[in-house]
Design an enzyme around this catalytic site. Structure first.
Site, PDB file in Angstrom:
ATOM      1  N   CYS A  57       0.832  -1.209   0.000  1.00 45.17           N
ATOM      2  CA  CYS A  57       0.000   0.000   0.000  1.00 45.17           C
ATOM      3  C   CYS A  57       0.866   1.258   0.000  1.00 45.17           C
ATOM      4  CB  CYS A  57      -0.923  -0.034   1.224  1.00 45.17           C
ATOM      5  SG  CYS A  57      -1.711   1.545   1.603  1.00 45.17           S
ATOM      6  N   CYS A  60       0.400   3.516   3.032  1.00 43.88           N
ATOM      7  CA  CYS A  60       1.061   2.938   4.212  1.00 43.88           C
ATOM      8  C   CYS A  60       2.554   3.250   4.199  1.00 43.88           C
ATOM      9  CB  CYS A  60       0.848   1.423   4.247  1.00 43.88           C
ATOM     10  SG  CYS A  60      -0.884   0.916   4.256  1.00 43.88           S
TER      11      CYS A  60
END
Length: 431
Positions: A57, A60
């Site tokens: 991600c 993230c």
């Protein structure tokens, strides 16, 4: 000797207990948790901030260094807050248990109880925001300087309530209830300068302050819990709220309808003047939330309310925050002249029921909140769709080949295959 042995034994077991209770090193670094030690970590710390992430991600990856910066500061507080992370893409049991449906998902566990975190993600703002979770429910301020220091330390991310000449017990229950969303204090001693600064002329008074929006309002009573709570709930948002991903998250627990104004560009001067008119209307209609959004700032969101290139703006609607909104008959858009009167007519038309009920064409409020999905999820969806299309193509082609081959040997066998092919086509159209 026996007594000495008992003492040594006691020390040994105390040390053993201390070691076991410090399974996690409190060294200012982000803890990496797994399914095997997650529950132990939640039990070990009163306050723990958990980042449920996925390695692939992008959001993230950008968040990770901010958490690394914030971790030692938060761990050094008088009431430490520990930052931890969990690979929720790998540890799916935890992801399922805590209903993780997007990355990153952030939660604060307070004495083992999780609450969603929708605050800022930059390290300095993250620290200031999380301090709210370990602050006193109600701060006691006994001087002008204490009031100034409290307001300055609170920052701009939360509304601030200061009770002047108010007994702490009057707001303590509500302060606990809304602790995650506002700062609460009681000023026991203050000068007339504070009365002028916060624009109140008698006590007791409860002042609401929105430093980020330069807004203040004052409540003079009645100081019964129901009326106090109504004032607090209505003051959690500024008079006119800019709509974006973060503010939508804060609206999810509010039951009021949203008077939504859609404009071309919320940053231009005309829009700023219009927002002033919205604030004036909002102050007299606190049973509604007033929000605004620019097409330039969030085009996908505005299209959900039938706003396209040829739509005349500003456009006002009343949104239930879910899948329905109301267009007021005769007030589909706001003209250049006398905008204040047009806003008043719009609100009166809504209250009179002169509306057309419509369905939004995009996600609901929670749909927009959860609309950030990882690129890996996109790849998976594309792959699945491609496979389905391939299967459908094979199914469509197969009967034609079999029917042609069988015509020489048994012509009757082509009939059900042809019929079956027509059924599949019909099904495709319906889908």
């Amino acid at each position: 000797m026996r007594v000495l042995g008992l003492i040594l034994s006691s020390i040994f077991f105390s040390l053993l207990s201390a070691i076991s209770s410090h399974e996690f090193a409190v060294d200012g670094k982000v803890l990496e948790l797994t399914e095997s030690n997650f529950d132990s970590a939640i039990s070990a710390f009163d306050y723990i901030f958990v980042d449920f992430y996925a390695p692939w991600c992008g959001h993230c990856k950008r968040l990770a260094p901010e958490l690394d910066k914030a971790a030692p500061v938060l761990a050094g507080l008088k009431e430490p807050i520990i930052i931890a992370k969990v690979n929720a893409d790998k540890y799916t049991r935890l992801a399922s248990k805590y209903e993780i449906d997007g990355f990153p998902t952030l939660k604060v566990f307070m004495h083992g109880v999780p609450t969603d975190y929708y605050g800022p993600r930059k390290a300095d703002l993250l620290v200031r925001f999380l301090r709210k979770f370990v602050a006193l429910d109600v701060a006691i301020l006994n001087s002008d300087s204490a009031i100034r220091d409290f307001v300055e330390a609170a920052g701009t991310n939360f509304p601030i309530f200061v009770g002047f000449g108010l007994n702490k017990s009057m707001i303590s229950n509500l302060a606990i209830k809304y602790k995650k969303r506002a700062w609460f204090s009681v000023a026991t001693d203050f000068s007339e300068d504070m009365m002028v600064l916060y624009d109140f002329d008698k006590v007791p008074a409860l002042a609401s302050i929105h430093p980020g929006y330069n807004e203040r309002s004052v409540f003079y009573g009645p100081f019964e819990e129901k009326f106090l709570e109504d004032f607090i709930k209505q003051s959690l948002f500024p008079l006119a709220l800019p709509i974006n991903h973060d503010t939508l998250k804060s609206l999810k627990d509010d039951e009021r309808k949203i008077v939504l104004t859609i404009m071309e560009d919320e940053a231009d001067e005309k829009s700023k003047e219009f927002v002033k008119l919205l604030k004036a209307a909002a102050s007299a209609n606190r049973d509604l939330v007033f929000g605004y959004v620019g097409v330039k700032q969030w085009e996908d969101f505005t299209e959900s309310f039938e706003v396209y290139k040829k739509t005349k703006l500003p456009k006002m609607v009343v949104w239930d925050g879910n899948e329905e909104y109301f267009s007021v008959i005769g007030s589909e858009s706001i003209d250049e002249e006398d905008k204040g009167s047009q806003i008043t007519r719009f609100l009166q038309g809504y209250r009179d029921g002169s509306v057309i009920q419509k369905q939004i064409s995009g996600p609901s409020l929670m749909g927009y909140i959860n609309s950030l999905i990882g690129i890996r999820s996109v790849y998976i969806i594309v792959f699945v769709v491609a496979v389905i299309m391939l299967i459908q193509t094979i199914n469509k082609e197969e009967p034609l080949r079999v029917g042609t081959r069988d015509q020489a040997g048994d012509a009757s066998s082509s009939t059900p295959l042809t019929e079956n092919r027509e059924v599949h086509r019909s099904g495709d159209k319906e889908d």
